[in-house]
Scaffold this active site. Structure first.
Site, PDB file in Angstrom:
ATOM      1  N   GLY A 182       0.801  -1.219   0.000  1.00 50.57           N
ATOM      2  CA  GLY A 182       0.000   0.000   0.000  1.00 50.57           C
ATOM      3  C   GLY A 182       0.829   1.262   0.000  1.00 50.57           C
ATOM      4  O   GLY A 182       2.017   1.264   0.342  1.00 50.57           O
ATOM      5  N   HIS A 183       0.193   2.355  -0.383  1.00 49.37           N
ATOM      6  CA  HIS A 183       0.889   3.628  -0.549  1.00 49.37           C
ATOM      7  C   HIS A 183       1.552   4.081   0.750  1.00 49.37           C
ATOM      8  O   HIS A 183       1.170   3.700   1.849  1.00 49.37           O
ATOM      9  CB  HIS A 183      -0.071   4.702  -1.063  1.00 49.37           C
ATOM     10  N   LEU A 184       2.628   4.867   0.553  1.00 50.37           N
ATOM     11  CA  LEU A 184       3.392   5.471   1.653  1.00 50.37           C
ATOM     12  C   LEU A 184       4.074   4.426   2.531  1.00 50.37           C
ATOM     13  O   LEU A 184       4.261   4.620   3.734  1.00 50.37           O
ATOM     14  CB  LEU A 184       2.482   6.370   2.515  1.00 50.37           C
TER      15      LEU A 184
END
Length: 270
Positions: A182-184
């Site tokens: 997932g992002h970040l």
């Protein structure tokens, strides 16, 4: 030359990555351990390789091509040959194989604004979105979505049908099929199994403050991994909550989960 593989010791240590794993069939660098071994040995220029009709090999061991003749004579192998006893040995092998590629092979759609320094293998149906920066040798499978704005560092292998989200950094890791980061998030010096889903902001630590080698516990025994930088082993089907953080050298066994904001200080078993 024909290679026959005999079953080697398959310790339960690989249960942390995949239950009932056949080490020789585990994915690595866009192939399997066994096929990578065959490809490397067939490519050797030693005269022995042209003369020997059959070579008998253990299927949980990596034989460096330069050791093939010594092995056949019962002589000692170099440090470039090693047993695949623990999950981090798979990471070591992946580093060797990905570092070995010496040309680009790109069937992916690489969008304007994405950059690549090093050699890249990227399969059919894969999209590398704007803002992605790839540094060093990297292998990406089919039907993946990378980015936007990711930093992918060598020597990384990403399998088929994977999603590496917005502003993710991946460094020197092995990520198996159907896995989403997932992002970040940050994943470094790690092995992720199949069908893993990491929630946004999942972060692995990979360096001890004292700079010494990481140790990992199996069956009550702390084992020196030999690695100064070592992130996390994440088994098949693991899901993490957003903003999960891992102490270095930890293992999440198959099908385990974490809560949002959880700090993983010890291995997690289902």
């Amino acid at each position: 030359m024909k290679f026959d593989f005999i079953p080697g010791e398959n310790p339960s240590y690989f249960e942390s990555l995949r239950r009932d794993a056949s080490i020789s069939e585990l994915p690595v660098a866009g192939t399997t351990v066994r096929q990578a071994q065959i490809d490397f040995l067939e490519a050797t220029d030693h005269e022995f390789s042209k003369e020997a009709p059959e070579v008998l090999l253990a299927d949980n061991f990596w034989y460096a091509p330069e050791d093939l003749e010594n092995f056949s004579r019962g002589e000692d192998l170099s440090e470039n040959s090693f047993a695949l006893r623990f999950p981090w040995d798979l990471l070591r092998l992946n580093e060797i194989l990905v570092a070995h590629i010496d040309t680009d092979f790109i069937e992916a759609h690489v969008y304007d604004g994405a950059q690549n320094e090093g050699f890249l293998y990227a399969g059919k149906g894969t999209k590398i979105l704007p803002g992605v920066f790839i540094e060093g040798n990297v292998i990406i499978g089919d039907n993946c979505k990378i980015g936007p704005n990711c930093y992918i560092r060598g020597n990384t292998f990403i399998g088929d049908n994977c999603h590496i989200g917005q502003s993710v950094e991946i460094k020197n890791s092995l990520i198996m099929n159907n896995t989403n980061v997932g992002h970040l998030s940050y994943i470094g010096d790690s092995v992720l199994g199949e069908k893993v889903n990491l929630g946004a902001g999942t972060v692995s630590s990979n360096l001890r403050h004292d700079g010494s080698n990481h140790r990992s516990e199996f069956h009550g025994e702390l084992i020196d991994t030999g690695r100064r930088k070592f992130g996390v082993i994440i088994g098949d089907g693991v899901h993490t909550g957003i903003n999960t953080s891992f102490y270095p050298g930890r293992k999440l066994y198959p099908e385990t989960t974490t809560l949002p904001g959880q700090i993983v200080q010890k291995d997690l078993k289902a």
